[in-house]
Design a protein around this motif. Structure first.
Motif, mmCIF file in Angstrom:
data_model
loop_
_atom_site.group_PDB
_atom_site.id
_atom_site.type_symbol
_atom_site.label_atom_id
_atom_site.label_comp_id
_atom_site.label_asym_id
_atom_site.label_seq_id
_atom_site.Cartn_x
_atom_site.Cartn_y
_atom_site.Cartn_z
ATOM 1 N N THR A 61 68.653 129.785 166.908
ATOM 2 C CA THR A 61 70.120 129.591 166.747
ATOM 3 C C THR A 61 70.434 128.936 165.534
ATOM 4 N N HIS A 62 69.576 127.807 165.301
ATOM 5 C CA HIS A 62 69.771 126.856 163.941
ATOM 6 C C HIS A 62 68.607 126.077 163.775
ATOM 7 N N ALA A 63 68.370 125.357 162.882
ATOM 8 C CA ALA A 63 67.064 124.873 162.361
ATOM 9 C C ALA A 63 66.853 123.562 162.655
ATOM 10 N N HIS A 64 67.524 122.855 163.898
ATOM 11 C CA HIS A 64 67.411 121.617 164.291
ATOM 12 C C HIS A 64 66.013 121.372 165.055
ATOM 13 N N GLU A 65 65.379 120.157 164.933
ATOM 14 C CA GLU A 65 64.024 119.856 165.592
ATOM 15 C C GLU A 65 64.050 119.933 167.122
ATOM 16 N N ASP A 66 65.127 119.763 167.891
ATOM 17 C CA ASP A 66 65.074 119.955 169.239
ATOM 18 C C ASP A 66 65.208 121.579 169.482
ATOM 19 N N HIS A 67 65.385 122.449 168.610
ATOM 20 C CA HIS A 67 65.367 123.957 168.838
ATOM 21 C C HIS A 67 64.296 124.441 168.163
ATOM 22 N N VAL A 68 63.465 124.102 167.376
ATOM 23 C CA VAL A 68 62.506 124.602 166.917
ATOM 24 C C VAL A 68 61.067 123.807 167.078
ATOM 25 N N GLY A 140 79.005 125.562 161.352
ATOM 26 C CA GLY A 140 79.784 124.332 161.738
ATOM 27 C C GLY A 140 78.832 123.258 162.272
ATOM 28 N N HIS A 141 78.071 123.587 163.262
ATOM 29 C CA HIS A 141 76.990 122.572 163.822
ATOM 30 C C HIS A 141 76.054 122.400 162.571
ATOM 31 N N THR A 142 75.411 123.640 162.173
ATOM 32 C CA THR A 142 74.594 123.662 160.769
ATOM 33 C C THR A 142 75.576 124.685 159.926
ATOM 34 N N GLY A 159 73.837 128.504 171.172
ATOM 35 C CA GLY A 159 73.026 127.414 170.617
ATOM 36 C C GLY A 159 73.872 126.009 170.652
ATOM 37 N N ASP A 160 74.153 125.511 169.614
ATOM 38 C CA ASP A 160 74.910 124.091 169.801
ATOM 39 C C ASP A 160 76.498 124.401 169.298
ATOM 40 N N ALA A 161 76.878 125.590 169.270
ATOM 41 C CA ALA A 161 78.287 125.996 168.840
ATOM 42 C C ALA A 161 79.032 125.282 169.775
HETATM 43 ZN ZN LIG Z 1 71.428 121.118 167.015
#
Ligand SMILES: [Zn+2]
Length: 233
Positions: A61-68, A140-142, A159-161
């Motif tokens: 959903t996006h490239a943040h560490e806690d999602h990859v 928005g979040h990223t 994701g984190d939206a």
């Molecule tokens: Zn995030």
């Protein structure tokens, strides 16, 4: 593991810093949405075995560490499974946090992966169909955050939206009991517009990166939008 139709939620560190990823069942296999934390690989593979289908796609959903987090280990285990991310967040995945001229000039926040080896195979844009999931650009979040709607059930994986841990909130709205997604949010104005866009799909279920799934979520999503709107005035 919580099951809602075709959608399975897998949660790590439920009590401290809950991180979700999701498995979406398709005829031939499972689509994994997000890759949680570095040690999450075994739990994700175990969940797919419990469901009884192989993981055939990985969507971020996006490239943040806690999602990859478990992405490299998953790719070692499942080398042929393609990885999908938005065109825009692919840059962040590759360590580039530069902004485009037309974007709000606030720094990209949150844990940007630094040591990730895996590269995406397929870059997504608005409207792309990945199995039963339609891609929705929700920046928005990223800058390149994406949400997905299951065209069979109208379940949205956002994701984190949004977050639901600590009370439902739009990305960027600080919830005292779980402020971390807000701390990691790039542009509140942009995430507010994306939060409204998601309501326009009239979702039947909202599934997020942090917190529990919400059925019939529209009233609560609208409340979360009003809360952030009030703070931004
Ligand atoms: Zn995030």
């Amino acid at each position: 593991m919580l099951n809602n139709g075709f959608l399975y939620q897998v949660t790590f560190m439920a009590s401290v810093f809950p991180v979700n990823c999701y498995l979406v069942a398709e005829e031939e296999g499972l689509t994994l949405l997000d890759a949680a934390l570095p040690y999450s690989m075994k739990g994700i593979v175990r969940a797919s075995k419990t469901i009884g289908k192989p993981i055939t796609k990985i969507i971020l959903t996006h490239a943040h560490e806690d999602h990859v987090g478990a992405l490299d280990r998953l790719k070692e285990e499942l080398p042929d499974v393609p990885v999908y991310i938005s065109v825009r967040d692919n840059r962040i995945l590759n360590g580039d946090t530069s902004l485009d001229e037309h974007e709000p000039q606030t720094p990209i926040k949150g844990g940007v992966p630094k040591k990730l080896k895996t590269r995406a195979n397929i870059l997504m844009k608005e409207g792309d169909l990945i199995g039963s999931l339609a891609a929705i650009e929700t920046p928005g979040h990223t800058p390149g955050s994406m949400s997905f709607i299951d065209t069979r059930t109208k379940a949205i994986i956002a994701g984190d939206a949004y977050q639901t841990r600590g009370g439902i909130a739009v990305a960027g709205d600080v919830k005292p009991w779980f402020p971390f997604p807000a701390f990691g949010t790039w542009s509140k104005e942009t995430s507010l517009a994306s939060a409204k866009k998601l309501v326009s799909y009239q979702p039947k279920l909202l599934a997020v990166g942090h917190g529990e799934m919400l059925e019939n979520p529209i009233v609560e999503m609208e409340r979360a939008i009003k809360n952030l709107e009030r703070k931004l005035k």
